[in-house]
Scaffold this motif. Sequence first.
Motif, PDB file in Angstrom:
ATOM      1  N   LEU A   1      -6.641   0.460  -9.408  1.00  0.00           N
ATOM      2  CA  LEU A   1      -6.055  -0.794  -9.878  1.00  0.00           C
ATOM      3  C   LEU A   1      -7.025  -1.954  -9.612  1.00  0.00           C
ATOM      4  N   LEU A   2      -7.612  -1.976  -8.427  1.00  0.00           N
ATOM      5  CA  LEU A   2      -8.548  -3.059  -8.094  1.00  0.00           C
ATOM      6  C   LEU A   2      -9.755  -3.044  -9.029  1.00  0.00           C
ATOM      7  N   ALA A   3     -10.247  -1.839  -9.345  1.00  0.00           N
ATOM      8  CA  ALA A   3     -11.421  -1.737 -10.221  1.00  0.00           C
ATOM      9  C   ALA A   3     -11.075  -2.179 -11.653  1.00  0.00           C
ATOM     10  N   VAL A   4      -9.906  -1.755 -12.123  1.00  0.00           N
ATOM     11  CA  VAL A   4      -9.475  -2.137 -13.474  1.00  0.00           C
ATOM     12  C   VAL A   4      -9.252  -3.649 -13.525  1.00  0.00           C
ATOM     13  N   ASP A   5      -8.617  -4.157 -12.484  1.00  0.00           N
ATOM     14  CA  ASP A   5      -8.328  -5.595 -12.429  1.00  0.00           C
ATOM     15  C   ASP A   5      -9.628  -6.411 -12.370  1.00  0.00           C
ATOM     16  N   ALA A   6     -10.619  -5.902 -11.649  1.00  0.00           N
ATOM     17  CA  ALA A   6     -11.888  -6.633 -11.522  1.00  0.00           C
ATOM     18  C   ALA A   6     -12.546  -6.784 -12.892  1.00  0.00           C
ATOM     19  N   PHE A   7     -12.445  -5.744 -13.713  1.00  0.00           N
ATOM     20  CA  PHE A   7     -13.024  -5.842 -15.066  1.00  0.00           C
ATOM     21  C   PHE A   7     -12.264  -6.870 -15.902  1.00  0.00           C
ATOM     22  N   TYR A   8     -10.943  -6.705 -16.004  1.00  0.00           N
ATOM     23  CA  TYR A   8     -10.193  -7.597 -16.896  1.00  0.00           C
ATOM     24  C   TYR A   8     -10.192  -9.041 -16.397  1.00  0.00           C
ATOM     25  N   SER A   9     -10.320  -9.228 -15.094  1.00  0.00           N
ATOM     26  CA  SER A   9     -10.331 -10.608 -14.571  1.00  0.00           C
ATOM     27  C   SER A   9     -11.544 -11.380 -15.088  1.00  0.00           C
ATOM     28  N   ARG A  10     -12.577 -10.663 -15.510  1.00  0.00           N
ATOM     29  CA  ARG A  10     -13.740 -11.353 -16.080  1.00  0.00           C
ATOM     30  C   ARG A  10     -13.590 -11.577 -17.582  1.00  0.00           C
ATOM     31  N   VAL A  11     -12.612 -10.927 -18.180  1.00  0.00           N
ATOM     32  CA  VAL A  11     -12.475 -10.953 -19.633  1.00  0.00           C
ATOM     33  C   VAL A  11     -11.316 -11.848 -20.084  1.00  0.00           C
ATOM     34  N   VAL A  12     -10.243 -11.864 -19.282  1.00  0.00           N
ATOM     35  CA  VAL A  12      -9.066 -12.683 -19.628  1.00  0.00           C
ATOM     36  C   VAL A  12      -8.774 -13.639 -18.473  1.00  0.00           C
ATOM     37  N   ARG A  13      -7.926 -14.645 -18.752  1.00  0.00           N
ATOM     38  CA  ARG A  13      -7.650 -15.647 -17.703  1.00  0.00           C
ATOM     39  C   ARG A  13      -6.688 -15.153 -16.640  1.00  0.00           C
ATOM     40  N   HIS A  14      -5.678 -14.381 -17.070  1.00  0.00           N
ATOM     41  CA  HIS A  14      -4.666 -13.931 -16.100  1.00  0.00           C
ATOM     42  C   HIS A  14      -4.420 -12.444 -16.251  1.00  0.00           C
TER      43      HIS A  14
END
Length: 427
Positions: free
Chosen positions: A199-212
Amino acid sequence: MTGTAHTPAAPSVPHAPPTPPAQHVVVIGQGHVGLPLALRAAEAGFTVTGVDTDEQRVKRLTAGDPYVGDVPAERLAAALDSGRYRASADYADAEGFDICVITVPVPVRDGVPDRGGIEAAGRAVAPYLRPGAVVVLESTTAPGTTEELLAPLLEETSGLAAGSGFHLGYSPERTDPGNARWTLETTPKVVSGVNVRSLLAVDAFYSRVVRHTVPVSSPRTAELTKIVEDTFRQVNIALVNELATVTGPLGADIREAIEAAATKPYGFLPFQPGPGVGGHRLPVARGELRFAALADEVNGAMPGRVADRVTAGLAARGTAVDGSRVLLLGLAYKRNSGDLRESPALAVAAELTARGARVRAVEPHADPARLPADLLCVELTYQEAAAADVVVVATDHDVFDYPMLARAAPYVFDTRDRCRGGSVERL
Ligand SMILES: NC(=O)c1ccc[n+]([C@@H]2O[C@H](COP(=O)([O-])OP(=O)(O)OC[C@H]3O[C@@H](n4cnc5c(N)ncnc54)[C@H](O)[C@@H]3O)[C@@H](O)[C@H]2O)c1
């Protein structure tokens, strides 16, 4: 020690650490979901390979032709020029990827979702899976797909375990074609992983791509979130379509009633009647969700109802539908989009054609290569509108000149409530 002239040394600056190479993102499927995601990731600084098995599409992307209505050519050109985006039909270009996002479709055939595309993509990318890499599924699919279908086939080929050898998660797509406010970047993105590390790894990627991002506890919950959202939309559209059909003959105005109901400050969301739903079908087996099945039935009957109303409207004006000239506006399933998949407008065209009408269609947003070959497509002009026995507004793109229509056409049948005037009849 003889003194030597001493030039004061420049203040010592610690060596800046070498800039790490940009992470390599592979987005599998360069369609309505995958292409915008790939370009957004390139804009966010990743090096991106968009893999698509459709070689024609890859050629077009490489030539700077984005073919997805919502993606402007300038945006694709900027990504290509930056050197951070390329399209490829060869999975070997996934070599060394850090993050892989799978966005292939799950078509529903004869009421049965076909997850073969997810399997094919998983098998094709698995040989390039390295320890520590991240794989995310975005395709809309039944709860359990990430853990029961994708995980085993990635593990089998790579010899790595999901959650420890590599990271695995699911993140549903929320594309709303034509919506300028809620884009990929501004729309909150639900993310999940097979365990906390994933979850942390997936979140780290999307956190750079979307705002929330909105982390949830498991891929199953994330997969279900998408089913909840899509069922909600289809059932609510079916509800107002049913109400419109039943209450229309009573002389009650469903749209005014919905507008009035929407003044209730809690517990109500307005949906509008129309010629159907369109877009992807829910990837659940027929009969699994009775509500969804009923919604499908109600919405699926709408093109026939539109054809019935147009037939009756023409008859009331002394014209038989057989042999009549129909100008159909908008073929996409959604306003300001060029997405034709499962579009009810196409079903309306088919219904009217089957009754003998000569249908001419206007669709300015669709990729010309995807327009149905058996439908004559024209530009919207005053002359076209005036020459038609009826103009049917199936999809209310903003570029259409509605006041002109109402002036030019002898009869307008408006399924979207955009036109005003004496010649206009509403669904
Ligand atoms: N379009 C939307 O509005 C939307 C919204 C939410 C979710 N989704 C979901 O996202 C997924 C993708 O939808 P889409 O609209 O982008 O579809 P699309 O048809 O626009 O694009 C899919 C692309 O994937 C490619 N493809 C198919 N199989 C492949 C494979 N094995 N390897 C590589 N490429 C392959 C196709 O050639 C095509 O270019 C679906 O599951 C859909 O339900 C779509």
